[in-house]
Design a protein around this motif. Sequence first.
Motif, PDB file in Angstrom:
ATOM      1  N   ALA A  75       0.819  -1.072  -0.044  1.00 37.68           N
ATOM      2  CA  ALA A  75      -0.030  -0.133  -0.100  1.00 37.68           C
ATOM      3  C   ALA A  75       0.925   1.193  -0.138  1.00 37.68           C
ATOM      4  CB  ALA A  75      -0.950   0.104   1.255  1.00 37.68           C
ATOM      5  N   PRO A  76       0.331   2.502  -0.687  1.00 40.73           N
ATOM      6  CA  PRO A  76      -0.955   2.693  -0.861  1.00 40.73           C
ATOM      7  C   PRO A  76      -1.142   2.188  -2.332  1.00 40.73           C
ATOM      8  CG  PRO A  76       0.263   4.506  -0.738  1.00 40.73           C
ATOM      9  CD  PRO A  76       1.069   3.570  -0.343  1.00 40.73           C
ATOM     10  N   PRO A  79      -0.618   4.365  -5.638  1.00 40.13           N
ATOM     11  CA  PRO A  79       0.470   5.118  -5.118  1.00 40.13           C
ATOM     12  C   PRO A  79       0.529   6.668  -4.904  1.00 40.13           C
ATOM     13  CG  PRO A  79       1.285   4.171  -7.121  1.00 40.13           C
ATOM     14  CD  PRO A  79      -0.382   3.852  -6.921  1.00 40.13           C
ATOM     15  N   GLN A  80       1.206   7.171  -4.189  1.00 41.71           N
ATOM     16  CA  GLN A  80       1.483   8.608  -4.180  1.00 41.71           C
ATOM     17  C   GLN A  80       2.527   8.987  -5.265  1.00 41.71           C
ATOM     18  OE1 GLN A  80       1.677  10.658  -0.235  1.00 41.71           O
ATOM     19  NE2 GLN A  80       0.809   9.029   0.624  1.00 41.71           N
ATOM     20  N   ASP A 123      11.759  -2.425   0.546  1.00 43.73           N
ATOM     21  CA  ASP A 123      11.606  -1.174   1.327  1.00 43.73           C
ATOM     22  C   ASP A 123      11.568  -0.007   0.350  1.00 43.73           C
ATOM     23  OD1 ASP A 123      11.637  -2.805   3.569  1.00 43.73           O
ATOM     24  OD2 ASP A 123      13.963  -2.276   3.965  1.00 43.73           O
ATOM     25  N   LYS A 126       8.171   0.524  -0.847  1.00 38.62           N
ATOM     26  CA  LYS A 126       7.238   1.147   0.039  1.00 38.62           C
ATOM     27  C   LYS A 126       7.389   2.690   0.044  1.00 38.62           C
ATOM     28  CE  LYS A 126       6.931  -3.157   3.024  1.00 38.62           C
ATOM     29  NZ  LYS A 126       7.324  -3.588   4.229  1.00 38.62           N
ATOM     30  N   ALA A 127       8.557   2.995   0.249  1.00 36.98           N
ATOM     31  CA  ALA A 127       9.039   4.352   0.230  1.00 36.98           C
ATOM     32  C   ALA A 127       8.425   5.315  -0.939  1.00 36.98           C
ATOM     33  CB  ALA A 127      10.491   4.684   0.498  1.00 36.98           C
ATOM     34  N   ALA A 129       5.900   4.538  -3.015  1.00 33.59           N
ATOM     35  CA  ALA A 129       4.412   4.292  -3.176  1.00 33.59           C
ATOM     36  C   ALA A 129       4.092   5.081  -2.053  1.00 33.59           C
ATOM     37  CB  ALA A 129       4.080   2.977  -2.848  1.00 33.59           C
ATOM     38  N   ALA A 130       4.578   5.410  -1.021  1.00 27.52           N
ATOM     39  CA  ALA A 130       3.996   6.407   0.114  1.00 27.52           C
ATOM     40  C   ALA A 130       4.547   7.818  -0.191  1.00 27.52           C
ATOM     41  CB  ALA A 130       4.898   6.106   1.277  1.00 27.52           C
ATOM     42  N   GLY A 131       5.196   8.216  -1.476  1.00 25.06           N
ATOM     43  CA  GLY A 131       5.682   9.519  -1.653  1.00 25.06           C
ATOM     44  C   GLY A 131       7.192   9.962  -1.439  1.00 25.06           C
TER      45      GLY A 131
END
Length: 200
Positions: A75-76, A79-80, A123, A126-127, A129-131
Amino acid sequence: MPRRTRTQPIPPSSQEEGYLGGQILVAMPNLQNPEFAQTVICLCAHSSEGAMGIIINKPIEGMSFDDLLKQLELAPVPPQRRIRMCQGGPVEGGRGFVLHTKDWTSDASLPVGEDLALTASIDILKAIAAGGGPRSGILALGYAGWGPGQLEDEIQANSWLSVDPDEALLFGEGAGDKWRQAMAKLRVDPLLLSGAAGHA
């Protein structure tokens, strides 16, 4: 041609004298192997043990960054941030690598030249995708690998030219134009090249 059978990328030895880690390889017009014809490769590691690189100009068809995050249950979604995806090479096509600027690194990141890094851990996805994450990057599935002395032999056979990397060439859009962009950076007209051209 680059091997298909290596199971692990070679740890980068980018700064060893006489080796090309961190450089961009540009396929010469006489390189007709369909997997590598007109490819542009960021050489992530090059040492006496061999070489490993990421093809940056072969887009992945039929899969988006959002699709990949869903497959990995990250997620997200949506993604951002998103990054460009490419087919990095014929070795380990199911394995993902992010080639990126060195402003973000983790313990799993390997340096590529002075300004880049290669990260294969989840990782970084994830980073991004989270912006967050690195300023610029591309996600590659698979890589190109060469055994000891193999890349040097191919360069001597005029299969590759090398050029200094820049972020526009590495991370910019328009994957289909990157081979000509790299040739232009070398100030070379590919139509004028012959098989006798040497290493640049």
